[in-house]
Design a protein around this motif. Structure first.
Motif, PDB file in Angstrom:
ATOM      1  N   SER A 128       0.827  -1.213   0.000  1.00  0.00           N
ATOM      2  CA  SER A 128       0.000   0.000   0.000  1.00  0.00           C
ATOM      3  C   SER A 128       0.863   1.266   0.000  1.00  0.00           C
ATOM      4  O   SER A 128       0.459   2.297  -0.531  1.00  0.00           O
ATOM      5  CB  SER A 128      -0.956   0.005   1.203  1.00  0.00           C
ATOM      6  OG  SER A 128      -0.247   0.024   2.415  1.00  0.00           O
ATOM      7  N   HIS A 158       6.703  -1.291   9.141  1.00  0.00           N
ATOM      8  CA  HIS A 158       6.469  -2.612   8.540  1.00  0.00           C
ATOM      9  C   HIS A 158       6.495  -2.545   7.017  1.00  0.00           C
ATOM     10  O   HIS A 158       6.202  -3.520   6.355  1.00  0.00           O
ATOM     11  CB  HIS A 158       5.194  -3.239   9.101  1.00  0.00           C
ATOM     12  CG  HIS A 158       4.157  -2.233   9.470  1.00  0.00           C
ATOM     13  ND1 HIS A 158       4.344  -1.346  10.501  1.00  0.00           N
ATOM     14  CD2 HIS A 158       2.975  -1.946   8.926  1.00  0.00           C
ATOM     15  CE1 HIS A 158       3.298  -0.557  10.572  1.00  0.00           C
ATOM     16  NE2 HIS A 158       2.468  -0.881   9.634  1.00  0.00           N
ATOM     17  N   GLY A 208       9.565   1.402  14.780  1.00  0.00           N
ATOM     18  CA  GLY A 208       8.838   0.144  14.900  1.00  0.00           C
ATOM     19  C   GLY A 208       7.759   0.132  15.965  1.00  0.00           C
ATOM     20  O   GLY A 208       6.822  -0.647  15.885  1.00  0.00           O
ATOM     21  N   SER A 209       7.890   0.998  16.950  1.00  0.00           N
ATOM     22  CA  SER A 209       6.851   1.068  17.964  1.00  0.00           C
ATOM     23  C   SER A 209       5.880   2.166  17.546  1.00  0.00           C
ATOM     24  O   SER A 209       6.238   3.350  17.493  1.00  0.00           O
ATOM     25  CB  SER A 209       7.499   1.377  19.319  1.00  0.00           C
ATOM     26  OG  SER A 209       6.502   1.531  20.281  1.00  0.00           O
ATOM     27  N   GLY A 245       0.988   5.035   9.510  1.00  0.00           N
ATOM     28  CA  GLY A 245      -0.232   4.314   9.175  1.00  0.00           C
ATOM     29  C   GLY A 245      -1.461   5.009   9.736  1.00  0.00           C
ATOM     30  O   GLY A 245      -1.377   5.736  10.728  1.00  0.00           O
ATOM     31  N   ASP A 246      -2.605   4.766   9.098  1.00  0.00           N
ATOM     32  CA  ASP A 246      -3.836   5.364   9.637  1.00  0.00           C
ATOM     33  C   ASP A 246      -4.193   4.712  10.965  1.00  0.00           C
ATOM     34  O   ASP A 246      -4.702   5.367  11.877  1.00  0.00           O
ATOM     35  CB  ASP A 246      -4.996   5.303   8.631  1.00  0.00           C
ATOM     36  CG  ASP A 246      -5.179   3.935   7.969  1.00  0.00           C
ATOM     37  OD1 ASP A 246      -4.415   2.998   8.273  1.00  0.00           O
ATOM     38  OD2 ASP A 246      -6.095   3.812   7.124  1.00  0.00           O
ATOM     39  N   GLY A 247      -3.880   3.422  11.112  1.00  0.00           N
ATOM     40  CA  GLY A 247      -4.112   2.777  12.399  1.00  0.00           C
ATOM     41  C   GLY A 247      -3.196   3.353  13.464  1.00  0.00           C
ATOM     42  O   GLY A 247      -3.591   3.550  14.617  1.00  0.00           O
ATOM     43  N   GLU A 248      -1.993   3.649  13.056  1.00  0.00           N
ATOM     44  CA  GLU A 248      -0.990   4.192  13.983  1.00  0.00           C
ATOM     45  C   GLU A 248      -1.453   5.519  14.587  1.00  0.00           C
ATOM     46  O   GLU A 248      -1.022   5.880  15.695  1.00  0.00           O
ATOM     47  CB  GLU A 248       0.333   4.396  13.227  1.00  0.00           C
ATOM     48  CG  GLU A 248       1.456   4.917  14.082  1.00  0.00           C
ATOM     49  CD  GLU A 248       2.810   4.893  13.376  1.00  0.00           C
ATOM     50  OE1 GLU A 248       2.842   4.670  12.152  1.00  0.00           O
ATOM     51  OE2 GLU A 248       3.820   5.106  14.059  1.00  0.00           O
ATOM     52  N   GLU A 251      -2.537   6.014  18.315  1.00  0.00           N
ATOM     53  CA  GLU A 251      -1.647   6.121  19.465  1.00  0.00           C
ATOM     54  C   GLU A 251      -1.647   7.555  20.006  1.00  0.00           C
ATOM     55  O   GLU A 251      -1.533   8.506  19.225  1.00  0.00           O
ATOM     56  CB  GLU A 251      -0.202   5.766  19.072  1.00  0.00           C
ATOM     57  CG  GLU A 251       0.025   4.298  18.786  1.00  0.00           C
ATOM     58  CD  GLU A 251       0.096   3.446  20.043  1.00  0.00           C
ATOM     59  OE1 GLU A 251      -0.084   3.975  21.150  1.00  0.00           O
ATOM     60  OE2 GLU A 251       0.321   2.227  19.893  1.00  0.00           O
ATOM     61  N   ASN A 274      -0.690   6.878   5.388  1.00  0.00           N
ATOM     62  CA  ASN A 274      -1.067   5.799   4.480  1.00  0.00           C
ATOM     63  C   ASN A 274      -2.443   5.278   4.887  1.00  0.00           C
ATOM     64  O   ASN A 274      -2.564   4.397   5.732  1.00  0.00           O
ATOM     65  CB  ASN A 274       0.006   4.708   4.596  1.00  0.00           C
ATOM     66  CG  ASN A 274      -0.273   3.521   3.713  1.00  0.00           C
ATOM     67  OD1 ASN A 274      -1.226   3.508   2.931  1.00  0.00           O
ATOM     68  ND2 ASN A 274       0.565   2.502   3.817  1.00  0.00           N
ATOM     69  N   ASN A 276      -4.781   3.148   4.241  1.00  0.00           N
ATOM     70  CA  ASN A 276      -5.274   1.935   3.577  1.00  0.00           C
ATOM     71  C   ASN A 276      -6.491   1.380   4.312  1.00  0.00           C
ATOM     72  O   ASN A 276      -6.986   0.307   3.992  1.00  0.00           O
ATOM     73  CB  ASN A 276      -4.160   0.888   3.431  1.00  0.00           C
ATOM     74  CG  ASN A 276      -3.556   0.491   4.772  1.00  0.00           C
ATOM     75  OD1 ASN A 276      -4.223   0.539   5.796  1.00  0.00           O
ATOM     76  ND2 ASN A 276      -2.294   0.089   4.764  1.00  0.00           N
ATOM     77  N   GLN A 278      -7.014  -0.029   6.882  1.00  0.00           N
ATOM     78  CA  GLN A 278      -6.921  -1.236   7.705  1.00  0.00           C
ATOM     79  C   GLN A 278      -5.755  -1.121   8.669  1.00  0.00           C
ATOM     80  O   GLN A 278      -4.785  -0.412   8.398  1.00  0.00           O
ATOM     81  CB  GLN A 278      -6.678  -2.466   6.818  1.00  0.00           C
ATOM     82  CG  GLN A 278      -7.882  -2.865   5.998  1.00  0.00           C
ATOM     83  CD  GLN A 278      -7.595  -4.078   5.120  1.00  0.00           C
ATOM     84  OE1 GLN A 278      -7.599  -3.985   3.911  1.00  0.00           O
ATOM     85  NE2 GLN A 278      -7.344  -5.219   5.728  1.00  0.00           N
ATOM     86  N   LYS A 408      -4.758  -1.696   1.220  1.00  0.00           N
ATOM     87  CA  LYS A 408      -3.807  -2.576   1.899  1.00  0.00           C
ATOM     88  C   LYS A 408      -3.637  -3.832   1.047  1.00  0.00           C
ATOM     89  O   LYS A 408      -4.620  -4.423   0.590  1.00  0.00           O
ATOM     90  CB  LYS A 408      -4.326  -2.928   3.299  1.00  0.00           C
ATOM     91  CG  LYS A 408      -3.262  -3.605   4.140  1.00  0.00           C
ATOM     92  CD  LYS A 408      -3.300  -3.146   5.572  1.00  0.00           C
ATOM     93  CE  LYS A 408      -2.253  -3.872   6.402  1.00  0.00           C
ATOM     94  NZ  LYS A 408      -2.175  -3.373   7.770  1.00  0.00           N
ATOM     95  N   HIS A 423      -2.680  -8.128   6.774  1.00  0.00           N
ATOM     96  CA  HIS A 423      -1.525  -7.582   7.495  1.00  0.00           C
ATOM     97  C   HIS A 423      -0.506  -8.670   7.830  1.00  0.00           C
ATOM     98  O   HIS A 423       0.693  -8.453   7.778  1.00  0.00           O
ATOM     99  CB  HIS A 423      -1.976  -6.874   8.779  1.00  0.00           C
ATOM    100  CG  HIS A 423      -0.857  -6.156   9.478  1.00  0.00           C
ATOM    101  ND1 HIS A 423      -0.518  -4.858   9.173  1.00  0.00           N
ATOM    102  CD2 HIS A 423       0.010  -6.568  10.430  1.00  0.00           C
ATOM    103  CE1 HIS A 423       0.510  -4.499   9.924  1.00  0.00           C
ATOM    104  NE2 HIS A 423       0.847  -5.519  10.694  1.00  0.00           N
TER     105      HIS A 423
HETATM  106  C1  LIG Z   1       3.158   0.358  20.015  1.00  0.00           C
HETATM  107  C2  LIG Z   1       2.867  -0.764  19.067  1.00  0.00           C
HETATM  108  N1  LIG Z   1       1.766  -1.512  19.231  1.00  0.00           N
HETATM  109  C3  LIG Z   1       1.494  -2.530  18.383  1.00  0.00           C
HETATM  110  C4  LIG Z   1       2.342  -2.813  17.332  1.00  0.00           C
HETATM  111  C5  LIG Z   1       2.063  -3.996  16.420  1.00  0.00           C
HETATM  112  N2  LIG Z   1       1.640  -3.541  15.067  1.00  0.00           N
HETATM  113  C6  LIG Z   1       2.514  -3.485  14.061  1.00  0.00           C
HETATM  114  S1  LIG Z   1       1.828  -2.916  12.663  1.00  0.00           S
HETATM  115  C7  LIG Z   1       0.322  -2.784  13.378  1.00  0.00           C
HETATM  116  C8  LIG Z   1      -0.851  -2.308  12.572  1.00  0.00           C
HETATM  117  C9  LIG Z   1      -0.514  -1.066  11.831  1.00  0.00           C
HETATM  118  O1  LIG Z   1      -1.613  -0.532  11.184  1.00  0.00           O
HETATM  119  P1  LIG Z   1      -1.471   0.800  10.371  1.00  0.00           P
HETATM  120  O2  LIG Z   1      -0.792   1.828  11.175  1.00  0.00           O
HETATM  121  O3  LIG Z   1      -2.809   1.154   9.849  1.00  0.00           O
HETATM  122  O4  LIG Z   1      -0.460   0.419   9.209  1.00  0.00           O
HETATM  123  P2  LIG Z   1      -0.701  -0.415   7.871  1.00  0.00           P
HETATM  124  O5  LIG Z   1       0.147  -1.641   7.991  1.00  0.00           O
HETATM  125  O6  LIG Z   1      -2.145  -0.745   7.777  1.00  0.00           O
HETATM  126  O7  LIG Z   1      -0.255   0.457   6.764  1.00  0.00           O
HETATM  127  C10 LIG Z   1       0.382  -3.156  14.713  1.00  0.00           C
HETATM  128  C11 LIG Z   1      -0.767  -3.165  15.646  1.00  0.00           C
HETATM  129  C12 LIG Z   1       3.489  -2.010  17.210  1.00  0.00           C
HETATM  130  N3  LIG Z   1       4.383  -2.211  16.242  1.00  0.00           N
HETATM  131  N4  LIG Z   1       3.710  -0.975  18.045  1.00  0.00           N
END
Ligand SMILES: Cc1ncc(C[n+]2csc(CCOP(=O)(O)OP(=O)(O)O)c2C)c(N)n1
Length: 906
Positions: A128, A158, A208-209, A245-248, A251, A274, A276, A278, A408, A423
């Protein structure tokens, strides 16, 4: 209730899921209002409509009516087609390169999981993010060789395989190396995520975190400005890019500093999210739209928001859509549904999205199902991204966020695109791999695909020449990390900044006062002063640092636009553009992010700085432990000062404020040297050694010192203690150590508890016991030395075993050994294996509470009485003190009626 798909609400009802209003009780009336607006747009144009809309919104506010959607623009690209600049690159060559990168990234993960077992890794995230990165690599990211200087890019962690794939094409990483993705032991391989510790010539920022990248990048952009405003470096044309990431964004760290970025007008900062839609488990916002939410969030925080939602092949559809049917349909589609659309083919999308009404169907009547399948989201269209990045660069006065809608697992087809589980997908079967090859037109044979061979176009191919030319135009490859600054700084002699500490002569002073005074002196050092960065999180006054406000000023990019209330005072609150103190407000996460930026400046800016971040040790430690870990990964060099430390030295503040564990946390940070000094001269020696090690020798270590706010007599420095202070232990006084008596005991103590041990020695004299007091400046350094010796004895087993430093020191002494600190017992326990004789440890296990220092030390049993009694009991156990005299001693030492419940259970 069944969970079959047919139970999901029909589209018309789903509107309510994204429009935060109550049910529409009068649809006819709603339609009239909407039509009235349509008529204005149609007859008088958008500007007039906007005026009326804003007036209406203002008026509504006066009636107490608000709109939750005020900060959300329609679900389409922010940059209109006519405002899109021509694309400066060769899209054909970029597509070929993109295909190679996608393939190699995928191959890396698939091979790691088929050949070497389950090593993990991610395919779908880079799938993505690829275009988001590549447009940057080809056209925007400046590297060190650029006349403007290097941009700083925080990569989505990732998606690391894609960054490796590029470094492979660029020739930086060999094929053997990328074949060792996630295998770092032995032959060099590649780390899972960006880790400067493990790839020090490559990765700059550990991301990574989740959440640490966003906050760190904001403070990095701010630090660029700080250097500029202080005249230390020219950074105005350098930019910080953050890909997240949009999930990120869920935090707290991701969003906690957004308003700071806007407030400080960091237009040198671009976030690319990003979207995506998801995250790991499923949709980020299944029942609403994350892009709307992020738009409102960033807008509200004062950012410039650019949405890149739809690719160029949507442009003709929008152009034909005079009735706004597309926007209407988008408004009714939530992200969970968008994900399902991306997981399905053109026929499905024609039926389920465009099939919602006749007008929508008409828009795609001349497209085949294949064409519909290929309709791209904006984040996969280089032209749209280029337009967005260009606009971000041109935008002044605000940071910019590009919200890029992607899929994604883009291009993974049925194997993963838009799948809930994508994922975690690490393997593709042969058919899926071949489909991927065909989808991206890769020139790979079936045999190549089946063997998952890496693919590198010939060096003289047009695409490879293009790749290199683009990067050379932008100053070279990226990321690359500078490991050492090109210059070192002269280290001041201790006398120059800490004479007062060496000759304290019994003067009462707290260790906080001592270190702050040294900091003030270092700021005046001709060579080093300008490089010192004092950082506080709204506690400068607590630590007696107010004098520094006046001395070096508080950094404020806009200067001081008000007359400070205390302007008449000597120590007034002086903010200025070139101020040196970073006053971060109540944000420990922000302050440590600033510290990281300064502590890694030797690498990112080839400008060694010397940051001192002084903070409430409990809050700095518990709250931001993960950022400290990231700092260590990043090879930060600087001082962390845990002030108001210890569980009994901070009196009234109580349970949440009293730190009894930070040293144990730092024990686990391999490149942190942690000290709990008791005396000002110890601090002087440690600080000087830290400066030497970090700035002159350029070792990748940082220093943690706990300091306290209790005033007590500070002795002058005795002779010959330097080595002991730095290595972790030295004997303080030997007046009674050689006593002929059998009753000899060794008292070890650190930090604020050391004076208690000294008092205990006096008490013990009353019982005819000779006590020798040792200052332990670092339990953790002693333990590291001990485990190193122990290991070496197993490696060189034929030779005489090396003796740990603490064992050497104590070997010459006699009697049992009692150790006490203001931290958990586990801290002095770290060295038990290296202590030659019976060893008793005292500490502050349990919850803190409010009381006087004396009360707390009695409660936790680390005061002079408790230490003295522990010593007598240890001697009695050894047969060196009459058991029968313990009762009288207990009376004398207020030990007679102890609560049988230990402090940690109370
Ligand atoms: C603080 C923390 N919690 C959990 C994780 C585990 N983790 C790695 S990637 C991910 C999902 C990421 O989603 P998003 O930010 O939307 O990125 P995408 O891969 O969808 O582009 C998670 C929960 C992590 N790396 N760091």
């Amino acid at each position: 209730m069944s969970d079959s798909p047919r139970d999901f609400p029909p589209a018309a009802e789903r509107v309510l899921a994204v429009t935060p209003t109550v049910a529409d009780v009068d649809p006819e009336e709603t339609r009239e209002w909407l039509e009235a607006l349509d008529a204005v747009v149609h007859v008088d144009g958008k500007e007039r409509a906007q005026y009326l809309y804003d007036r209406l919104a203002d008026h509504a506010l006066t009636r107490g009516v608000q709109s939750a959607r005020a900060r959300i623009t329609p679900y389409r690209n922010t940059i209109a087609l006519h405002a899109q600049p021509p694309y400066p690159g060769d899209l054909e060559l970029e597509a070929r390169l993109g295909a190679a990168l996608r393939w190699n990234a995928l191959a890396m993960v698939v091979r790691a999981n088929t050949e070497a077992g389950e090593l993990g890794g991610h395919i779908a995230s880079y799938a993505s993010a690829a275009d988001l990165f590549e447009v940057g690599f080809h056209h925007f990211f400046k590297a060190a060789g650029h006349p403007d200087g290097a941009d700083l890019v925080y990569f989505q962690p990732h998606s690391a395989p894609g960054v490796y794939a590029r470094a492979y094409l660029e020739g930086f990483l060999s094929e053997e190396r990328i074949a060792r993705y996630r295998r770092e032991i032995g032959t060099p391989g590649l780390c899972s995520y960006p880790h400067p510790w493990l790839m020090p010539d490559f990765w700059q920022f550990p991301t990574g975190s989740m959440g640490l990248g966003p906050i760190s990048s904001i403070y990095q952009a701010r630090f660029l400005r700080y250097l500029e405003h202080r005249g230390l470096a020219s950074t105005q044309n350098r930019r910080v890019w953050g890909f997240f990431g949009d999930g990120e964004m869920d935090e707290p760290e991701s969003i906690g500093a957004l308003s700071l970025a806007a407030r400080e007008r960091l237009d040198n900062l671009t976030f690319v999210i990003n979207c995506n839609l998801q995250r790991l488990d499923g949709p980020v916002r299944g029942n609403s739209r994350v892009i709307d939410e992020l738009e409102a969030l960033f807008n509200g925080a004062g950012w410039n928001v650019i949405k890149v939602l739809w690719g160029s092949d949507w442009d003709p559809l929008f152009a034909r859509d005079s009735g706004g049917e597309l926007l209407h349909a988008f408004a009714q589609t939530v992200d969970g549904q968008f994900q399902t659309f991306s997981a399905n083919d053109g026929a499905y999308n024609r039926a389920r999205f465009f099939g919602q009404n006749a007008e929508l169907a008409r828009l795609v009547a001349d497209l085949s199902d294949g064409d519909i399948d290929r309709l791209k989201r904006g984040g996969h269209d280089a032209r749209k991204l280029h337009a967005a990045y260009t606009a971000a660069l041109a935008h002044q006065g605000q940071p910019t966020v590009v919200l890029a809608k992607t899929m994604k697992g883009f291009g993974m087809g049925k194997a993963g695109q838009g799948r809930m589980t994508t994922h975690q997908q690490k393997k593709l079967d042969v058919d899926e791999l071949r489909a991927f090859r065909d989808r991206f037109g890769l020139p790979l044979s079936d045999a190549d695909v089946d063997a998952v061979r890496f693919y590198k176009p010939a060096d003289d191919s047009a695409e490879m020449r293009y790749l290199k030319a683009r990067r050379s135009q932008l100053g070279g490859p990226l990321p690359r990390r500078r490991q050492h600054a090109s210059h070192t700084l002269a280290v001041p002699v201790v006398d120059s900044f800490a004479r007062f500490a060496l000759d304290a002569a019994g003067k009462e002073m707290s260790t906080t006062m001592a270190v702050v005074r040294m900091l003030g002196n270092l700021l005046k050092d001709a060579a080093l002063g300008a490089r010192v960065v004092p950082i506080v999180a709204d506690e400068a006054r607590t630590f007696g640092m107010a004098s520094l406000f006046r001395q070096v000023g508080i950094y404020a990019p806009l200067g001081q636009m008000y007359e400070p209330e205390d302007s008449a005072s000597m120590l007034y609150y002086r903010e200025e553009k070139s101020g040196q103190i970073l006053e971060e407000g109540i944000s420990e996460a922000g302050a440590i992010s600033s510290w990281i930026a300064a502590a890694t400046s030797y690498s990112t800016h080839d400008l060694p700085m010397l940051p001192f971040y002084i903070y409430y040790s409990m809050f700095g430690w518990q709250r931001v432990g993960d950022l400290i870990w990231a700092a260590a990964d990043q090879r930060a060099r600087g001082f962390l000062l845990g002030a108001t430390s210890g569980r009994t030295t901070l009196g009234g503040e109580g349970l949440q404020h009293q730190d009894g564990a930070s040293h144990l946390g730092f024990a686990g940070v391999p490149n942190c040297r942690a000290y709990d000094p008791a005396f000002a001269y110890e601090i002087a020696l440690i600080v000087q050694q830290g400066i030497t090690e970090m700035l002159a020798e350029q070792n990748d270590v940082f220093y943690y010192l706990t300091v306290g706010n209790e005033n007590y007599a500070q002795p002058s420095m005795p002779d010959g203690v330097r080595e002991g202070v730095l290595r972790g232990i030295y004997r303080l006084d030997s007046q009674s150590a050689n006593a002929a008596s059998d009753a000899v005991v060794q008292l070890l103590a650190s930090g604020a508890i050391l004076p208690q041990a000294q008092k205990a020695a006096l008490l013990l004299a009353e019982f005819g016991v000779a006590a020798c007091v040792w200052s332990v400046t670092s339990w953790t350094e002693l333990q590291r030395d001990g485990i190193d010796c122990e290991r070496r004895s197993r490696i060189d087993y034929a030779k005489a075993a090396p003796l740990p430093y603490v064992s050497q020191q104590l070997a010459l002494s006699r009697g049992p050994i009692v150790a006490a600190s203001d931290y958990l017992r586990a801290l002095p326990e770290l060295i038990r294996a290296f202590v030659p004789r019976p060893y008793v440890t005292l500490g502050t296990d349990g919850f803190g509470r409010s009381d006087t220092r004396a009360g707390l030390r009695d409660f936790f049993e680390v005061d002079a009485n408790a230490i003295a009694f522990a010593a007598l009991k240890a001697l009695a156990d050894d047969g060196a003190f009459p058991l029968a005299q313990l009762a009288a001693a207990a009376d004398r030492l207020a030990w007679a009626q102890r609560d049988p419940t230990p402090p940690w259970a109370r």
